[in-house]
Design a protein around this motif. Structure first.
Motif, PDB file in Angstrom:
ATOM      1  N   VAL A   6      10.687   5.578 -41.708  1.00 21.97           N
ATOM      2  CA  VAL A   6       9.623   5.175 -42.008  1.00 21.97           C
ATOM      3  C   VAL A   6       8.472   6.260 -41.372  1.00 21.97           C
ATOM      4  CG1 VAL A   6       9.888   2.703 -42.317  1.00 21.97           C
ATOM      5  CG2 VAL A   6       9.425   3.822 -39.789  1.00 21.97           C
ATOM      6  N   ARG A  44       8.536  -3.491 -41.445  1.00 21.04           N
ATOM      7  CA  ARG A  44       7.801  -3.335 -42.729  1.00 21.04           C
ATOM      8  C   ARG A  44       8.050  -4.568 -43.842  1.00 21.04           C
ATOM      9  NH1 ARG A  44       5.546   1.114 -45.248  1.00 21.04           N
ATOM     10  NH2 ARG A  44       6.550   2.857 -43.910  1.00 21.04           N
ATOM     11  N   PRO A  46       7.933  -6.593 -47.637  1.00 20.13           N
ATOM     12  CA  PRO A  46       7.863  -6.026 -49.151  1.00 20.13           C
ATOM     13  C   PRO A  46       6.779  -5.381 -49.436  1.00 20.13           C
ATOM     14  CG  PRO A  46       9.279  -8.465 -48.655  1.00 20.13           C
ATOM     15  CD  PRO A  46       8.363  -8.066 -47.470  1.00 20.13           C
ATOM     16  N   ASN A  47       5.756  -5.999 -49.224  1.00 16.67           N
ATOM     17  CA  ASN A  47       4.452  -5.555 -49.810  1.00 16.67           C
ATOM     18  C   ASN A  47       4.210  -4.304 -49.099  1.00 16.67           C
ATOM     19  OD1 ASN A  47       3.426  -6.262 -47.223  1.00 16.67           O
ATOM     20  ND2 ASN A  47       2.239  -7.750 -48.196  1.00 16.67           N
ATOM     21  N   GLY A  48       4.825  -3.641 -47.962  1.00 18.78           N
ATOM     22  CA  GLY A  48       4.606  -2.526 -47.619  1.00 18.78           C
ATOM     23  C   GLY A  48       3.796  -2.628 -46.192  1.00 18.78           C
ATOM     24  N   CYS A  49       3.276  -3.661 -46.077  1.00 15.39           N
ATOM     25  CA  CYS A  49       2.427  -3.801 -44.688  1.00 15.39           C
ATOM     26  C   CYS A  49       3.476  -3.878 -43.544  1.00 15.39           C
ATOM     27  CB  CYS A  49       1.459  -5.137 -44.927  1.00 15.39           C
ATOM     28  SG  CYS A  49       0.362  -4.936 -46.147  1.00 15.39           S
ATOM     29  N   TRP A  50       2.998  -3.723 -42.114  1.00 14.50           N
ATOM     30  CA  TRP A  50       3.736  -3.947 -41.232  1.00 14.50           C
ATOM     31  C   TRP A  50       3.399  -5.075 -40.511  1.00 14.50           C
ATOM     32  CZ3 TRP A  50       7.823  -0.855 -39.515  1.00 14.50           C
ATOM     33  CH2 TRP A  50       7.947   0.205 -40.046  1.00 14.50           C
ATOM     34  N   ARG A 101      16.513  -4.852 -50.232  1.00 13.85           N
ATOM     35  CA  ARG A 101      16.262  -4.038 -49.064  1.00 13.85           C
ATOM     36  C   ARG A 101      17.676  -4.069 -48.356  1.00 13.85           C
ATOM     37  NH1 ARG A 101      11.604  -7.053 -46.162  1.00 13.85           N
ATOM     38  NH2 ARG A 101      12.732  -8.779 -47.357  1.00 13.85           N
TER      39      ARG A 101
END
Length: 289
Positions: A6, A44, A46-50, A101
């Motif tokens: 990442v 992270r 699934p929507n890309g946010c942490w 994932r």
């Protein structure tokens, strides 16, 4: 082979192949739990946010053996659902594989960021430490607590010794060294006769002796030595990159409180400075011993 992580850095997966192949001992679990307790970690979504939460503990089982109950896809999990809700038991690694994932190291443990009643498991390989966090001595506990966390019970030590003995016996048999050298290796532990003597009484500066107890534990708080010496010539060697001067000042203060006279260290050797002359510690003081 490797892949981009990442942070955009190249990570070679082969470097981590042997991590956690053997289960962590209970003493290692305690050390990790005490050191990383409440440290902020991020992973992270699934929507890309942490998402960020505090570390609570490390799971005893690996991601492919740790399971939980979840509602089957397509089922309604609301208060007004008609009839029973269909559920299934799934492992953590299978859950992440189903969501696209897949885990590279499913034998690694998980980080638990939930409570004891409602644990929340995040695969260790997906976690990262939040930067900028500082750990003080108080955060990782006192010396006594650190010793307690790292200790191993006799039964656990015996189990580890037996496992090591079995590996040695297997290696000796496969190599035929036992017959060549006329050596026999036993898997069982030996029992020896012995006697336990009472612990000695310790004399300090006061007109009384201190009994350390059956466990061999005592403290120097509020106690001075019977015949304190004068420490004239000494030096400090540190292999840590962190500054060692606060520790030296605390050490001098502890010795002075026990009645010793302490001259400043002649030299302090540190990685970034091969030779550094002594700093003025004549004021004493310092932290606790």
């Amino acid at each position: 082979g490797g892949r981009e992580d990442v942070e955009g850095e190249r990570r070679e997966d082969w470097m981590f192949q042997d991590w956690f192949r053997d289960p962590l001992r209970s003493s290692q679990q305690r050390q990790i739990r005490e050191f990383y307790k409440n440290v902020k970690i991020a992973w992270r979504m699934p929507n890309g946010c942490w998402h960020r939460k505090a570390f609570k503990r490390l799971s005893t089982d690996s991601s492919d053996r740790l399971s939980f109950t979840m509602v089957k896809p397509g089922q309604t999990n609301g208060a007004h659902a008609d009839g029973p809700v269909a559920t299934e038991v799934i492992s953590v690694s299978d859950y992440y594989e189903r969501s696209g994932r897949s885990l590279t190291f499913p034998w690694w443990p998980c980080v638990d960021v939930g409570s004891k009643d409602r644990p929340t498991y995040i695969p260790l390989e997906l976690c990262r430490l939040e930067p900028g966090q500082r750990r003080s001595a108080a955060a990782v506990g006192s010396g006594a607590e650190m010793i307690k966390a790292s200790k191993e019970e006799p039964a656990e030590k015996l189990s580890i010794c037996k496992m090591a003995a079995e590996e040695i016996v297997e290696a000796v048999e496969e190599s035929n060294c036992g017959k060549v050298w006329d050596v026999e290796v036993l898997k069982e532990s030996l029992s020896v006769d012995g006697r336990r003597k009472p612990p000695p009484m310790l004399a300090f500066g006061k007109d009384q002796a201190l009994y350390p107890g059956e466990m061999g534990s005592w403290t120097l708080k509020g106690i001075s030595f019977l015949e304190p010496e004068h420490l004239k010539r000494w030096a400090v060697v540190s292999l840590l990159n962190a500054g060692v001067h606060p520790f030296v000042q605390s050490l001098i203060g502890s010795m002075q409180r026990c009645g010793m006279r302490v001259d400043p260290p002649l030299h302090i050797y540190e990685p970034h400075s091969m030779r550094r002359k002594g700093v003025d510690y004549r004021s004493g003081g310092g932290g606790g011993g």
